[in-house]
Design a protein around this motif. Structure first.
Motif, PDB file in Angstrom:
ATOM      1  N   ASN A  96       3.896   1.529  -1.206  1.00  0.00           N
ATOM      2  CA  ASN A  96       4.505   1.671  -2.524  1.00  0.00           C
ATOM      3  C   ASN A  96       3.510   2.271  -3.519  1.00  0.00           C
ATOM      4  OD1 ASN A  96       6.776   1.533  -4.118  1.00  0.00           O
ATOM      5  ND2 ASN A  96       6.459  -0.588  -4.744  1.00  0.00           N
ATOM      6  N   ARG A  97       2.259   1.830  -3.425  1.00  0.00           N
ATOM      7  CA  ARG A  97       1.215   2.402  -4.307  1.00  0.00           C
ATOM      8  C   ARG A  97       1.048   3.893  -4.036  1.00  0.00           C
ATOM      9  NH1 ARG A  97      -4.727   0.214  -3.441  1.00  0.00           N
ATOM     10  NH2 ARG A  97      -4.399   1.421  -1.531  1.00  0.00           N
ATOM     11  N   LEU A  98       1.085   4.280  -2.758  1.00  0.00           N
ATOM     12  CA  LEU A  98       0.950   5.695  -2.404  1.00  0.00           C
ATOM     13  C   LEU A  98       2.113   6.500  -2.980  1.00  0.00           C
ATOM     14  CD1 LEU A  98      -0.547   7.900  -0.843  1.00  0.00           C
ATOM     15  CD2 LEU A  98       0.743   7.251   1.194  1.00  0.00           C
ATOM     16  N   TRP A  99       3.332   5.962  -2.875  1.00  0.00           N
ATOM     17  CA  TRP A  99       4.491   6.651  -3.444  1.00  0.00           C
ATOM     18  C   TRP A  99       4.347   6.798  -4.954  1.00  0.00           C
ATOM     19  CZ3 TRP A  99       8.080   3.448   0.118  1.00  0.00           C
ATOM     20  CH2 TRP A  99       8.428   4.204   1.247  1.00  0.00           C
ATOM     21  N   GLN A 100       3.850   5.760  -5.602  1.00  0.00           N
ATOM     22  CA  GLN A 100       3.661   5.828  -7.053  1.00  0.00           C
ATOM     23  C   GLN A 100       2.671   6.932  -7.417  1.00  0.00           C
ATOM     24  OE1 GLN A 100       2.450   1.820  -7.871  1.00  0.00           O
ATOM     25  NE2 GLN A 100       4.366   0.980  -7.066  1.00  0.00           N
ATOM     26  N   GLN A 101       1.615   7.057  -6.627  1.00  0.00           N
ATOM     27  CA  GLN A 101       0.625   8.110  -6.866  1.00  0.00           C
ATOM     28  C   GLN A 101       1.224   9.501  -6.662  1.00  0.00           C
ATOM     29  OE1 GLN A 101      -2.390   6.861  -4.085  1.00  0.00           O
ATOM     30  NE2 GLN A 101      -3.308   5.382  -5.510  1.00  0.00           N
ATOM     31  N   GLN A 102       2.278   9.578  -5.844  1.00  0.00           N
ATOM     32  CA  GLN A 102       2.953  10.845  -5.599  1.00  0.00           C
ATOM     33  C   GLN A 102       4.030  11.136  -6.639  1.00  0.00           C
ATOM     34  OE1 GLN A 102       4.480  10.288  -1.627  1.00  0.00           O
ATOM     35  NE2 GLN A 102       2.488  10.613  -0.630  1.00  0.00           N
ATOM     36  N   GLY A 103       4.208  10.223  -7.598  1.00  0.00           N
ATOM     37  CA  GLY A 103       5.192  10.436  -8.648  1.00  0.00           C
ATOM     38  C   GLY A 103       6.579   9.927  -8.319  1.00  0.00           C
ATOM     39  N   ARG A 104       6.699   9.114  -7.263  1.00  0.00           N
ATOM     40  CA  ARG A 104       8.011   8.558  -6.921  1.00  0.00           C
ATOM     41  C   ARG A 104       8.405   7.493  -7.946  1.00  0.00           C
ATOM     42  NH1 ARG A 104      10.448  11.852  -3.133  1.00  0.00           N
ATOM     43  NH2 ARG A 104       9.025  12.279  -1.396  1.00  0.00           N
ATOM     44  N   THR A 107      -4.197  -4.543  -2.919  1.00  0.00           N
ATOM     45  CA  THR A 107      -3.362  -3.337  -2.962  1.00  0.00           C
ATOM     46  C   THR A 107      -3.179  -2.804  -4.375  1.00  0.00           C
ATOM     47  OG1 THR A 107      -1.342  -4.693  -3.091  1.00  0.00           O
ATOM     48  CG2 THR A 107      -2.089  -4.013  -0.889  1.00  0.00           C
ATOM     49  N   ARG A 130       0.837  -1.217   0.000  1.00  0.00           N
ATOM     50  CA  ARG A 130       0.000   0.000   0.000  1.00  0.00           C
ATOM     51  C   ARG A 130       0.863   1.254   0.000  1.00  0.00           C
ATOM     52  NH1 ARG A 130      -3.281  -3.267   3.259  1.00  0.00           N
ATOM     53  NH2 ARG A 130      -2.261  -2.541   5.160  1.00  0.00           N
ATOM     54  N   GLN A 148      -1.128  -3.799  -6.618  1.00  0.00           N
ATOM     55  CA  GLN A 148       0.270  -3.751  -7.012  1.00  0.00           C
ATOM     56  C   GLN A 148       0.630  -4.931  -7.912  1.00  0.00           C
ATOM     57  OE1 GLN A 148       3.097  -1.315  -5.962  1.00  0.00           O
ATOM     58  NE2 GLN A 148       1.086  -0.454  -6.403  1.00  0.00           N
TER      59      GLN A 148
END
Length: 380
Positions: free
Chosen positions: A198-206, A236, A196, A238
């Motif tokens: 990692n998904r949040l970071w991806q949504q933030q453009g990481r 999740t 979860r 992912q």
């Protein structure tokens, strides 16, 4: 077969003591022996050694070659307790210390054992509550591709923030979780929380990088583990290719055929597999050809004295060469100094993890996780 083995053990125990002594079975595989008027602790030691010797030969039961390895806990009246229940309880505590010492041995009860047991059960109960109360949290440590000067992955590391004791380190509570089975819900929580995040970071453009999660032996052997893994990935959102499970050599060697089948299922999903703490477990390397693993992580015990111990350098060099010949990725963990890094690079290692780059950090420290300060001040 199990019942026949218990009968055999009971007979061997009875043969190791006198007619005036008592041999009884409490249940399961636990027996109690009461020695009448033991003259001294030395006499008790002789009986314990006699029991271990009596059970040491292999026995054929139902076409199986079996061996019983006793763990013996000893408490003595009246020094350790003055009534039967307390004597039993103390002997039980000593027995668990015998198990922890490697089994097939005996341990006398000591008062500090009781204190340790009390601490164990207190921590167990608090951990049960911590899982439900959301007191567990994750830190993340970057994995560095030195050639690219870039973060190539993250390892999720569980922590426990207790309202009273503060931060409780994994070395204190993970063994208790393993012993009690709580590692299964803890492990499931770690998997879900890491994916979860990692998904949040991806949504933030990481950057899109895989997450590594340690898999305990007990969790891996759960019958519904693969189904649980599929569910967590689906929940999740992912992709399986962004998850790497780290397992130990000991986990691989438990029931090899079943382990092989389970690993094949996991890899078929697209999940990557890494052997953690490589070099500290079983010496047989034949399993590396059989099991579908992708990466070896060189244990930090070989890295610590790498620059001063020629044996450690030789071992690391051999592991790097082995991985290259088998087409496996290699990563050195526990890298703390520039000297260690330079030595590892010279030996052919290119991926690293350790405090030289970044310590484990909370999710809010995203900048430091994804852009750690590399040696010489170069940013990732």
């Amino acid at each position: 077969v199990g019942d026949e083995l218990l009968k055999y053990v009971a007979a061997r125990l009875a043969s190791a003591v006198r007619a005036v002594d008592i041999v009884s079975r409490l249940g399961g595989d636990e027996f109690v022996i009461v020695l009448e008027d033991a003259g001294s602790p030395d006499d008790v030691v002789q009986v314990a050694e006699k029991i271990i010797g009596a059970l040491s030969p292999e026995v054929a039961i139902g076409g199986h070659r079996l061996r019983a390895t006793p763990s013996i806990g000893i408490s003595i009246f009246p020094d350790d307790a003055q009534e039967a229940f307390a004597l039993m309880k103390n002997a039980d505590t000593a027995m668990y210390h015998a198990k922890a010492a490697g089994r097939n041995n005996f341990q006398f009860f000591a008062r500090e054992m009781n204190e340790q047991a009390t601490h164990f059960f207190t921590l167990e109960n608090k951990l049960r509550h911590a899982i439900e109360a959301g007191q567990l949290l994750l830190n993340f440590q970057p994995l560095i591709d030195w050639r690219q000067r870039a973060v190539c992955g993250l390892e999720a590391l569980v922590r426990w923030k207790d309202p009273e004791q503060g931060l409780i380190q994994p070395a204190e509570f993970i063994p208790i979780a393993e012993e009690t089975g709580l590692i299964v819900p803890v492990g499931e929580w770690v998997l879900g929380a890491a994916l979860r995040q990692n998904r949040l970071w991806q949504q933030q453009g990481r950057p899109l990088v895989p997450i590594s999660v340690n898999l305990s032996p007990r969790q891996f052997r759960e019958k519904d583990f693969v189904a649980s893994l599929r569910r967590i990935l689906a929940d999740t959102g992912q992709p399986a290719r962004l998850l790497e499970l780290e397992i130990t050599e000991g986990t691989l060697m438990h029931d090899i055929e079943e382990t092989h089948a389970r690993l094949d299922e996991i890899v078929a999903m697209g999940v990557r597999l890494a052997i953690d703490d490589f070099g500290t477990g079983y010496s047989s390397l034949s399993y590396l050809k059989r099991f579908p693993v992708h990466k070896l992580k060189i244990d930090q015990s070989f890295i610590r004295d790498l620059t001063t111990d020629r044996d450690d350098a030789a071992i690391v060099s051999a592991i790097v060469g082995l991985a290259a010949n088998l087409g496996l990725d290699i990563l050195a963990e526990g890298v703390e100094t520039r000297e260690q890094l330079d030595a590892l690079v010279a030996l052919g290692c290119e991926c690293f993890q350790g405090k030289l780059f970044a310590p484990p950090l909370p999710p809010l420290a995203g900048d430091e996780i994804f852009r750690p300060r590399l040696p010489n001040g170069a940013g990732a």
